[in-house]
Design an enzyme around this catalytic site. Structure first.
Site, short mmCIF file in Angstrom:
data_model
loop_
_atom_site.label_atom_id
_atom_site.label_comp_id
_atom_site.label_asym_id
_atom_site.label_seq_id
_atom_site.Cartn_x
_atom_site.Cartn_y
_atom_site.Cartn_z
CD GLU A 103 43.80 46.90 36.71
OE1 GLU A 103 43.61 46.26 36.00
OE2 GLU A 103 44.72 47.18 37.03
CB SER A 129 43.36 38.04 33.27
OG SER A 129 44.93 37.99 33.26
N GLY A 153 47.27 40.47 32.63
CA GLY A 153 48.10 40.60 31.09
C GLY A 153 48.26 38.91 31.62
CG HIS A 157 47.83 50.49 35.95
ND1 HIS A 157 48.99 49.25 35.31
CD2 HIS A 157 46.65 49.26 34.92
CE1 HIS A 157 48.47 48.67 34.75
NE2 HIS A 157 47.22 48.05 34.63
N GLY A 217 41.83 45.05 30.25
CA GLY A 217 43.36 45.48 29.34
C GLY A 217 43.51 45.01 27.41
N GLY A 218 44.40 43.37 28.05
CA GLY A 218 44.65 43.21 26.75
C GLY A 218 42.79 42.95 25.72
CG ASN A 232 45.05 50.13 30.85
OD1 ASN A 232 45.33 50.95 30.51
ND2 ASN A 232 45.10 49.54 31.99
CD1 TRP A 233 41.71 50.68 24.74
CD2 TRP A 233 42.36 52.03 22.99
NE1 TRP A 233 40.77 50.46 23.79
CE2 TRP A 233 40.97 51.22 22.16
CE3 TRP A 233 43.14 52.75 22.35
CZ2 TRP A 233 40.84 52.32 21.78
CZ3 TRP A 233 42.33 53.61 21.00
CH2 TRP A 233 41.10 52.86 20.92
CE LYS A 234 47.04 46.73 31.02
NZ LYS A 234 48.08 45.27 31.46
CD GLU A 288 50.42 47.61 33.27
OE1 GLU A 288 50.64 48.40 32.24
OE2 GLU A 288 50.16 46.60 32.71
P1 PGA Z 1 43.94 42.79 31.20
O1 PGA Z 1 44.71 44.29 32.65
O2 PGA Z 1 43.45 43.16 31.42
O3 PGA Z 1 45.63 42.90 30.22
O4 PGA Z 1 45.03 41.95 32.90
C1 PGA Z 1 44.56 45.37 33.05
C2 PGA Z 1 45.06 46.82 33.34
O5 PGA Z 1 46.10 46.05 33.41
O6 PGA Z 1 43.80 47.03 33.41
#
Ligand code: PGA
Length: 251
Positions: A166, A211, A172, A94, A232-233, A9-11, A96
């Protein structure tokens, strides 16, 4: 057995130059790694990344889709558009999106239905906040989010889903859930799916997200009900992402 899968998930990250470099390195690193991989990238880059992935085994996904089919919805992107651009998957619900765009469970269900109609595999995100965990509400919140969607799907559609657990406090933050904490919630999700789908609950991939990194991936994937990850990250770092995929392939 559920499929092993790692979804990136590049966001809201990337540029034409950076994507070109990252995808090239990821593809080179993944050769010989037996793990299904999907890159969920920002909408403006779907065509570019789709081109880079063309003909290979790595899939392409969107990070969200509209609950509408077409028309006067400025800024929105439909499931059919994602399919048109060769997406196989789409992230839905998600945290977010739930937080910054006030997405309700009802809207998340509509989006999941639109994704399925467009032939996309929805990656449904569920997870509790820190306050909810501290109040002992984790299972109630997570299973509530799950049920709100699964109650609106027939059994054929339900079997096509991917669920990503999640925990909001782990996203994050560098503070991943411990493998045992994640496994406990995954087992509860598998149990709820079992009530609905019987033995077929085992075919629904359950991803952990929050994370995940090259260091903690193997211990998470060693857990019985953790089939993969939504990353994500660490998905923005080719070396870390490939290491996560390799750890998944090894379990
Ligand atoms: P993260 O994000 O790996 O940066 O914690 C995961 C996600 O939001 O899908």
């Amino acid at each position: 057995m559920a499929r092993k899968l790692v979804a990136a998930n590049w966001k809201m990250n990337g540029s034409l130059a950076r994507n070109h470099d990252l995808v090239g390195k990821v593809l080179a690193g993944l050769s010989g790694v037996a793990c299904e991989v999907v890159l969920c990238v920002p909408h403006p880059y779907l065509a570019q990344v789709g081109g880079l992935l063309e003909g290979g085994a790595v899939g392409l996904g969107g990070q969200d889709l509209s609950a509408h089919d077409a028309g006067a919805y400025t800024g929105e992107v439909s499931g059919a558009m994602l399919s048109d651009l060769a997406c196989s998957h789409v992230v839905v619900g998600h945290s977010e999106r739930r937080k910054y765009h006030a997405e309700s469970d009802a809207l998340v269900l509509e989006k999941v239905q639109k994704a399925l109609q467009a032939g996309l595999v929805p990656i449904l995100c569920v997870g509790e906040s820190r306050e909810e965990r501290e109040a002992g509400e984790t299972d109630r919140v997570v299973l509530g989010q799950l049920e709100a969607v699964f109650a609106g799907l027939d059994d054929v559609a339900a079997r096509k889903m991917i669920v990503a657990y999640e925990p909001v406090w782990a996203i994050g933050t560098g503070l991943a859930a411990t493998p045992e904490m994640a496994q406990a919630v995954h087992a509860a999700i598998r149990g709820a799916l079992g009530t609905r789908l019987g033995a077929d609950a085992a075919v629904v991939p359950l991803l952990y997200g929050g994370s995940v990194n090259a260091e903690n991936a193997a211990s998470l994937f060693a857990m019985e009900d953790i089939d993969g990850a939504l990353v994500g990250g660490a998905s923005l770092d080719a070396e870390a992402f490939v290491a996560i995929c390799a750890a998944n392939a090894a379990h």
